[in-house]
Design an enzyme around this catalytic site. Structure first.
Site, PDB file in Angstrom:
ATOM      1  N   THR A 292       4.155  49.836  10.267  1.00 18.00           N
ATOM      2  CA  THR A 292       4.800  50.943   9.565  1.00 18.00           C
ATOM      3  C   THR A 292       4.298  51.051   8.133  1.00 18.00           C
ATOM      4  OG1 THR A 292       6.750  50.564  10.948  1.00 18.00           O
ATOM      5  CG2 THR A 292       7.052  51.973   9.031  1.00 18.00           C
TER       6      THR A 292
ATOM      7  N   TYR B  65       4.471  38.684  17.043  1.00 15.26           N
ATOM      8  CA  TYR B  65       4.771  40.109  17.193  1.00 15.26           C
ATOM      9  C   TYR B  65       4.076  40.632  18.439  1.00 15.26           C
ATOM     10  CZ  TYR B  65       4.958  45.099  15.788  1.00 15.26           C
ATOM     11  OH  TYR B  65       5.151  46.461  15.735  1.00 15.26           O
TER      12      TYR B  65
ATOM     13  N   LYS C  40       9.059  38.972  17.206  1.00 13.57           N
ATOM     14  CA  LYS C  40       9.440  40.378  17.236  1.00 13.57           C
ATOM     15  C   LYS C  40       8.949  40.915  18.574  1.00 13.57           C
ATOM     16  CE  LYS C  40       8.637  44.882  15.048  1.00 13.57           C
ATOM     17  NZ  LYS C  40       7.881  45.620  13.993  1.00 13.57           N
TER      18      LYS C  40
ATOM     19  N   ILE D 156      13.601  44.143  13.599  1.00 14.19           N
ATOM     20  CA  ILE D 156      12.666  44.595  12.567  1.00 14.19           C
ATOM     21  C   ILE D 156      12.522  46.088  12.790  1.00 14.19           C
ATOM     22  CG2 ILE D 156      10.342  44.421  11.619  1.00 14.19           C
ATOM     23  CD1 ILE D 156      10.322  41.496  12.343  1.00 14.19           C
TER      24      ILE D 156
END
Length: 292
Positions: free
Chosen positions: A45, A133, A161, A203
């Protein structure tokens, strides 16, 4: 610091595409004031893919400086070359960050053994806590629960995540890791269900524009007050979904601008500004959430 609502922070830019220090400070102040548990700096992001290595490090360090100890900062340090991921991680060894978020290698699609060796090598080159992740929709590579279980045995790999949106993964991973291994959702739309099944937080992209709501929802979930948490989540659900009406972070950057959190929604190519149609959809979702 690794539980609750952790924001996957946008990287604010001016009209020329330079990182905006003043807007970054405004964003950090917003999250401090609204109960966000921690900030992930320069993740997906945060446009890690279109920042140079020097800029990547500079934005993380600027975030640390502006946070000034008020909120923990996690650095995105993923790469599709293990040596590069190690180098990025080591840059922050003594910086003051509380941990690293490291995505599975993208594009080259390693085997499960390759994934294990990749993350093991990174962990061996730092004392910083590592958050795995997994986001196959972005990387083309799915790290399976069995691989997560093996990696969780490494001392400084402390969390994952998990962004598949597949809730069975919560059960599968929990069966293979110790009770202190942290499970974080990477999918806002299913995050509350993820937590109800034993996850520890999210997250979040949505937290960029709904920080207080996301923090409250996670706190209520942690306290077992799921009816109250679900009321918040239902109000936010259109936003969870419509922030992905175009590729992230295009919609959320526009939403931040619409709420006055940043001055522009500038992105770097190949990311382009939100379309008129996308803007109308996100605006309606912000209104449904009571944010606009």
């Amino acid at each position: 610091m690794f539980t609750g609502s952790i924001v996957a922070l946008v990287t604010p830019m001016d009209e020329k595409g330079n990182v905006s220090r003043s807007c970054l400070k405004k964003l950090i102040d917003y999250h401090v004031a609204n109960g966000t548990s921690a900030i992930v700096s320069v993740g997906t992001t945060g446009e890690s893919a279109t920042l140079s290595h020097d800029e990547h490090g500079d934005v993380v360090m600027m975030t640390l400086e502006l946070a000034d100890g008020r909120i923990p900062v996690i650095a995105g340090t993923g790469a599709n070359a293990t040596a590069e991921a190690i180098s990025l991680t080591q840059r922050f060894n003594d910086s003051g960050i509380v941990g690293c978020l490291t995505v599975t290698p993208y594009y080259n699609r390693p085997t499960q053994e390759g994934l294990f060796q990749h993350f093991k090598a990174i962990a061996e080159h730092t004392d910083l806590p590592q958050i795995l992740y997994n986001v196959p929709s972005r990387t083309g590579c799915d790290m399976l629960p069995e691989t997560v279980g093996r990696l969780a045995e490494i001392k400084n790999i402390i969390a994952i995540k998990e962004a598949t949106g597949n809730l069975t993964r919560v059960h599968q991973i929990k069966e293979l890791v110790s009770d202190d291994f942290i499970l974080l959702s990477g999918d806002d739309a299913s995050a509350l269900d993820f937590m109800q099944l034993g996850g520890h937080g999210v997250i979040s992209v949505t937290a960029n524009v709904a920080a207080r709501d996301m923090a409250d929802m996670c706190k209520l979930a942690a306290e077992g007050q799921f009816a109250e948490a679900r009321a918040i989540n239902q109000r936010l659900m259109p936003l969870h979904n419509k922030l992905f009406v175009e590729p992230n972070p295009i919609p959320v950057k526009w939403a931040c601008k619409a709420l006055g959190l940043v001055a522009t929604d500038t992105l770097r190519l190949p990311m382009t500004p939100i379309t008129d149609h996308g803007r109308d959809i996100v605006k309606a979702a912000l209104q449904h959430a009571g944010l606009l």
